[in-house]
Design a protein around this motif. Structure first.
Motif, mmCIF file in Angstrom:
data_model
loop_
_atom_site.group_PDB
_atom_site.id
_atom_site.type_symbol
_atom_site.label_atom_id
_atom_site.label_comp_id
_atom_site.label_asym_id
_atom_site.label_seq_id
_atom_site.Cartn_x
_atom_site.Cartn_y
_atom_site.Cartn_z
ATOM 1 N N ASN A 1 6.238 -7.458 -10.885
ATOM 2 C CA ASN A 1 6.984 -6.807 -9.848
ATOM 3 C C ASN A 1 8.401 -6.826 -10.091
ATOM 4 O O ASN A 1 9.233 -8.021 -9.719
ATOM 5 N N VAL B 1 6.339 3.310 -4.338
ATOM 6 C CA VAL B 1 7.471 3.707 -4.517
ATOM 7 C C VAL B 1 7.751 5.228 -4.274
ATOM 8 O O VAL B 1 9.093 5.711 -4.131
ATOM 9 N N ARG C 1 13.716 5.287 -5.664
ATOM 10 C CA ARG C 1 12.793 4.365 -6.115
ATOM 11 C C ARG C 1 11.677 5.080 -6.861
ATOM 12 O O ARG C 1 11.074 4.407 -7.662
ATOM 13 N N LEU D 1 11.454 -10.782 -3.178
ATOM 14 C CA LEU D 1 10.151 -11.055 -2.891
ATOM 15 C C LEU D 1 9.818 -12.431 -2.450
ATOM 16 O O LEU D 1 8.730 -12.590 -1.909
ATOM 17 N N HIS E 1 4.022 -2.767 -7.830
ATOM 18 C CA HIS E 1 4.807 -2.519 -6.766
ATOM 19 C C HIS E 1 3.876 -2.779 -5.438
ATOM 20 O O HIS E 1 2.730 -2.036 -5.456
ATOM 21 N N ILE E 2 4.305 -3.527 -4.598
ATOM 22 C CA ILE E 2 3.563 -3.533 -3.400
ATOM 23 C C ILE E 2 3.501 -2.256 -2.396
ATOM 24 O O ILE E 2 2.465 -1.801 -2.123
ATOM 25 N N SER E 3 4.591 -1.472 -2.470
ATOM 26 C CA SER E 3 4.735 -0.346 -1.549
ATOM 27 C C SER E 3 4.408 0.968 -2.505
ATOM 28 O O SER E 3 4.531 0.719 -3.778
ATOM 29 N N ALA F 1 13.826 -4.497 -7.108
ATOM 30 C CA ALA F 1 15.161 -3.645 -7.379
ATOM 31 C C ALA F 1 15.359 -3.394 -8.924
ATOM 32 O O ALA F 1 15.946 -2.476 -9.204
ATOM 33 N N ARG G 1 10.277 -10.071 5.314
ATOM 34 C CA ARG G 1 11.277 -9.061 4.900
ATOM 35 C C ARG G 1 10.472 -7.401 5.232
ATOM 36 O O ARG G 1 9.359 -7.274 4.501
ATOM 37 N N PRO H 1 13.775 -9.961 -7.301
ATOM 38 C CA PRO H 1 14.457 -10.154 -6.212
ATOM 39 C C PRO H 1 13.992 -9.867 -4.925
ATOM 40 O O PRO H 1 13.425 -8.764 -4.799
ATOM 41 N N HIS I 1 14.677 -0.313 -10.806
ATOM 42 C CA HIS I 1 15.301 1.074 -10.748
ATOM 43 C C HIS I 1 16.768 1.177 -11.710
ATOM 44 O O HIS I 1 17.614 2.069 -11.449
ATOM 45 N N ARG J 1 8.951 6.806 -1.196
ATOM 46 C CA ARG J 1 9.964 6.206 -0.316
ATOM 47 C C ARG J 1 11.382 7.121 -0.914
ATOM 48 O O ARG J 1 11.301 8.040 -1.032
HETATM 49 C C1 DQA Z 1 8.938 -3.197 -4.716
HETATM 50 C C2 DQA Z 1 9.530 -1.764 -4.459
HETATM 51 C C3 DQA Z 1 11.087 -1.580 -5.148
HETATM 52 O O1 DQA Z 1 11.610 -0.376 -4.595
HETATM 53 C C4 DQA Z 1 11.912 -2.679 -4.078
HETATM 54 O O2 DQA Z 1 13.232 -2.609 -4.422
HETATM 55 C C5 DQA Z 1 11.181 -4.156 -4.018
HETATM 56 C C6 DQA Z 1 9.779 -4.238 -4.030
HETATM 57 C C7 DQA Z 1 7.550 -3.122 -4.097
HETATM 58 O O3 DQA Z 1 6.653 -4.114 -4.452
HETATM 59 O O4 DQA Z 1 7.121 -2.294 -3.486
HETATM 60 O O5 DQA Z 1 12.109 -5.122 -3.893
HETATM 61 O O6 DQA Z 1 8.846 -3.574 -6.233
#
Ligand code: DQA
Length: 146
Positions: free
Chosen positions: A73, A103, A110, A11, A99-101, A76, A17, A9, A79, A106
């Motif tokens: 990926n 986690v 996460r 993405l 995960h792009i970020s 959300a 975003r 979701p 979690h 953060r």
């Molecule tokens: C994510 C990290 C998740 O915590 C977040 O809910 C996302 C993207 C990432 O790609 O960094 O929607 O999966």
């Protein structure tokens, strides 16, 4: 060989975003990156994105039945979704969670993933390049163990 890249979701909104967190790469750019990585590796890569959990479960069931490796990926769902984890546990080929970020640097919530215990590996914080690295790993593994 065929591989699936599945995005959960929100993405689909990459690029607009929270760009400070997820960058300016759009989902269409991400699809192009995965497809060109696949061509380079001699593999067929299909990228799908959904905001609907049931649709994601269906795709994971399909990957399980077809023995396709998966780059996921879960966004959300990472979690909190036991259903996505249970579908991942049924996969018959390797799963890489991306995960792009990062986690882990953060919000606290996460840091926990329901998916990681059923994944072969996890890549977080390398931006969209994490997808390309995951695809390389999966193709390399499939060709060296074939
Ligand atoms: C994510 C990290 C998740 O915590 C977040 O809910 C996302 C993207 C990432 O790609 O960094 O929607 O999966």
């Amino acid at each position: 060989m065929r591989l699936l890249v599945l995005n959960g979701p929100n993405l689909g909104r990459l690029g607009t975003r929270e760009p400070a967190v997820y960058g300016r790469t759009t989902h269409a750019d991400l699809v192009a990156l995965c497809e060109s990585t696949g061509r380079e590796l001699g593999a067929e890569v299909e990228v799908r994105q959904t905001d609907h959990e049931g649709e994601m479960l269906g795709w994971l069931h399909e990957a399980a039945d077809e023995s396709w490796p998966v780059v996921l990926n879960p966004a959300a769902w990472t979690h909190y979704s036991v259903a996505v984890r249970d579908a991942c546990a049924q996969l018959t080929a390797p799963l890489i969670e991306v995960h792009i970020s990062n986690v882990h640097k953060r919000e606290e919530f996460r840091s926990h993933s329901y998916i990681s215990p059923v994944a072969e590996g996890v890549i977080a914080g390398l931006g969209v390049q994490g997808y390309a690295l995951a695809l390389r790993y999966l193709v390399d593994k499939a060709t060296t163990s074939a």
